[in-house]
Design a protein around this motif. Structure first.
Motif, PDB file in Angstrom:
ATOM      1  N   ALA A   1      -4.389   3.981   5.281  1.00  0.00           N
ATOM      2  CA  ALA A   1      -4.600   2.544   5.325  1.00  0.00           C
ATOM      3  C   ALA A   1      -3.451   1.845   6.048  1.00  0.00           C
ATOM      4  CB  ALA A   1      -4.756   1.981   3.910  1.00  0.00           C
TER       5      ALA A   1
ATOM      6  N   VAL B   1      -9.590  -2.914  -0.201  1.00  0.00           N
ATOM      7  CA  VAL B   1      -9.617  -1.693  -0.998  1.00  0.00           C
ATOM      8  C   VAL B   1     -10.850  -0.883  -0.623  1.00  0.00           C
ATOM      9  CG1 VAL B   1      -9.664  -0.727  -3.323  1.00  0.00           C
ATOM     10  CG2 VAL B   1      -8.444  -2.876  -2.876  1.00  0.00           C
TER      11      VAL B   1
ATOM     12  N   ARG C   1      -5.902  -0.074  -0.003  1.00  0.00           N
ATOM     13  CA  ARG C   1      -5.796   1.353   0.276  1.00  0.00           C
ATOM     14  C   ARG C   1      -7.113   1.780   0.929  1.00  0.00           C
ATOM     15  NH1 ARG C   1      -6.530   5.812  -3.864  1.00  0.00           N
ATOM     16  NH2 ARG C   1      -7.850   6.533  -2.152  1.00  0.00           N
TER      17      ARG C   1
ATOM     18  N   PRO D   1      -9.150  -1.876   5.371  1.00  0.00           N
ATOM     19  CA  PRO D   1      -7.777  -2.262   5.741  1.00  0.00           C
ATOM     20  C   PRO D   1      -7.665  -2.725   7.193  1.00  0.00           C
ATOM     21  CG  PRO D   1      -7.745  -0.267   4.413  1.00  0.00           C
ATOM     22  CD  PRO D   1      -9.176  -0.547   4.703  1.00  0.00           C
TER      23      PRO D   1
ATOM     24  N   THR E   1       0.847  -1.183   0.000  1.00  0.00           N
ATOM     25  CA  THR E   1       0.000   0.000   0.000  1.00  0.00           C
ATOM     26  C   THR E   1       0.888   1.240   0.000  1.00  0.00           C
ATOM     27  OG1 THR E   1      -1.886   1.068   1.081  1.00  0.00           O
ATOM     28  CG2 THR E   1      -0.179   0.187   2.517  1.00  0.00           C
ATOM     29  N   SER E   2       0.266   2.396   0.089  1.00  0.00           N
ATOM     30  CA  SER E   2       1.029   3.644   0.115  1.00  0.00           C
ATOM     31  C   SER E   2       1.721   3.796   1.470  1.00  0.00           C
ATOM     32  CB  SER E   2       0.091   4.830  -0.127  1.00  0.00           C
ATOM     33  OG  SER E   2       0.774   6.045   0.102  1.00  0.00           O
TER      34      SER E   2
ATOM     35  N   VAL F   1      -0.968   4.044  -4.936  1.00  0.00           N
ATOM     36  CA  VAL F   1      -2.271   3.369  -4.992  1.00  0.00           C
ATOM     37  C   VAL F   1      -3.284   4.225  -5.738  1.00  0.00           C
ATOM     38  CG1 VAL F   1      -1.943   1.952  -2.932  1.00  0.00           C
ATOM     39  CG2 VAL F   1      -2.809   4.290  -2.701  1.00  0.00           C
TER      40      VAL F   1
END
Length: 448
Positions: A152, A236, A205, A256, A146-147, A176
């Motif tokens: 998240a 997501v 995310r 998440p 993920t970022s 993402v």
């Protein structure tokens, strides 16, 4: 009216035709977007509708040769992007658009792409439940794709820190959102599989618009998740957001945070479970000890019962019991034999020839008496019936009738005379009496 003025006079038909030509030649094809309304699909196969925005609308027609190429079914209220020719419907003088092509506008186009990819991947079996793998019960390490700066990741780490603070975590940071996101997600999945340092992956995310989540609807991301040797949890957006990644992953988490709860066992729960197992083990050991003591007691009693002297005493007692049973059995068999012999003697006596001969004589006498009685009765019945028939015969006999004073008159030809009209005066007749007959001559004839 002058000649020049006469040349400027149009008929309505000519005017509408001229306007149509001007519109079609000068404007040509145009692109425009708007909302569908008043959609009609008659049996001819053509579509008729209005295209409108907040302050205006225009009538449209899309003929079946063009609408066959539209890859979705339009509905009222749908935002569309169309390519059209500006024209005029001459019979009514109404300005309209002839639609050449149509596609969804904005989210509609993305939704169409989503449904098309979903249908195609489902046909290939990428969403089949049979191919989805269970998550490890006690993972040794968790990977997160993920970022690195998104909410998240913070939510996942918070939940994992609370539930399993000792669980190793590997982060594979990616974009993402945007054009680069899908390629980075695919590369992160492949990197995690090459390193083989985790046994479950969380890919996802936080929430956002459909365009923001679109990288998780890309086909290459779906195929990377499908091809992963490590089980994948897709997390997501929010619970209402469904992506292609959710459908192809081994498990879909609504958020998440929920994904973190699904992959990591709760440490406090594991401690409670360990305490419960310890208690069950102690109870099982206590039960086992009690059972062993009871078993040893039974073995001691059995050993005591196996003493040779006791066994000899038991065998001697058993021998006495068997001797008594043998004596009783012999006595019983002897009595049965005597009863059987008496029964056979009685049967022999009952089957003696002299006895059977005497019985036969008695039966013969009884049968003979019954025969004589039956013959006498039948003879009486026959005599009575004969008398009755004789009386009945005598009652209908012509001779008996003549005996009561009646006679029969015939013509000389033998015809019986029953009516006066059969004869005439002077005719000779023959009259039969009970005894003899008379030859008579008719003097007079009287007809009633």
């Amino acid at each position: 009216m002058s000649q020049s003025n006469q040349q400027q006079v149009f008929t309505v038909t000519r005017l509408n035709s001229a306007v149509r030509m001007i519109l079609e030649q000068d404007l040509g094809l145009v692109w425009l977007t708007g909302e569908l309304s008043n959609l009609a699909m008659p049996s001819s196969g053509h579509w008729y509708f209005s295209l409108k925005d907040i302050s205006a609308q225009v009538r449209c027609a899309m003929f079946k040769g063009n609408n066959r190429r539209v890859p979705f079914r339009p509905q009222d209220g749908m935002q569309v992007l169309v390519q059209a020719r500006v024209s005029l419907y001459e019979p009514r003088g109404e300005y309209q658009l002839i639609i050449e092509s149509m596609q969804p506008a904005g989210d509609g186009a993305l939704a169409l792409r989503f449904e098309e990819l979903k249908r195609r991947l489902a046909a290939e079996g990428l969403f089949d439940a049979a191919r989805k793998r269970p998550l490890p019960t006690n993972p040794k390490a968790v990977g997160i794709i993920t970022s690195a700066t998104g909410a998240a990741l913070h939510d996942i780490l918070t939940v994992l820190g609370r539930r399993a603070p000792s669980l190793p975590i590997f982060i594979y940071p990616t974009q993402v959102q945007g054009n680069m996101a899908s390629g980075q997600i695919v590369a992160a999945i492949e990197l995690a599989n090459r390193r083989a340092e985790v046994d479950v992956l969380i890919v996802g995310r936080g929430g956002g618009a459909l365009e923001d989540l679109w990288c998780f609807n890309e086909e290459r991301v779906a195929r990377a998740i499908h091809g992963s040797a490590i089980p994948v949890v897709s997390a997501v957006g929010h619970e209402v957001d469904i992506t292609i990644s959710d459908l192809v992953a081994d498990l879909r988490a609504p958020t998440p945070s929920a994904a973190a709860e699904l992959v990591a066992p709760d440490q406090s729960e594991r401690i409670n479970q360990l305490n419960r197992l310890t208690q069950r083990l102690s109870q099982a050991m206590a039960r086992q000890q009690t059972q062993q003591v009871h078993h040893f007691t039974l073995l001691a009693k059995r050993l005591e019962h196996q003493d040779p002297k006791r066994r000899l005493e038991q065998q001697s007692q058993r021998l006495d019991e068997l001797g008594n049973r043998l004596q009783q059995l012999l006595s019983q068999r002897l009595h049965q034999g005597e009863r059987r012999l008496n029964q056979l003697a009685q049967r022999l006596q009952s089957q003696s020839p002299e006895r059977r001969l005497a019985q036969g004589r008695r039966r013969h006498q009884l049968a003979e008496a019954r025969l004589h009685s039956l013959m006498s009765k039948r003879r009486e019945q026959a005599e009575h019936k004969l008398a009755m028939l004789s009386a009945r015969l005598d009652g209908v006999s012509p001779l008996a009738t003549l005996g009561r004073g009646y006679s029969i008159t015939r013509s000389q030809q033998g015809e019986v005379v029953s009516h006066a009209r059969q004869v005439s005066a002077g005719q000779s007749l023959v009259t039969t009496l009970a005894e003899g007959h008379l030859l008579v001559r008719v003097e007079e004839v009287h007809n009633r």
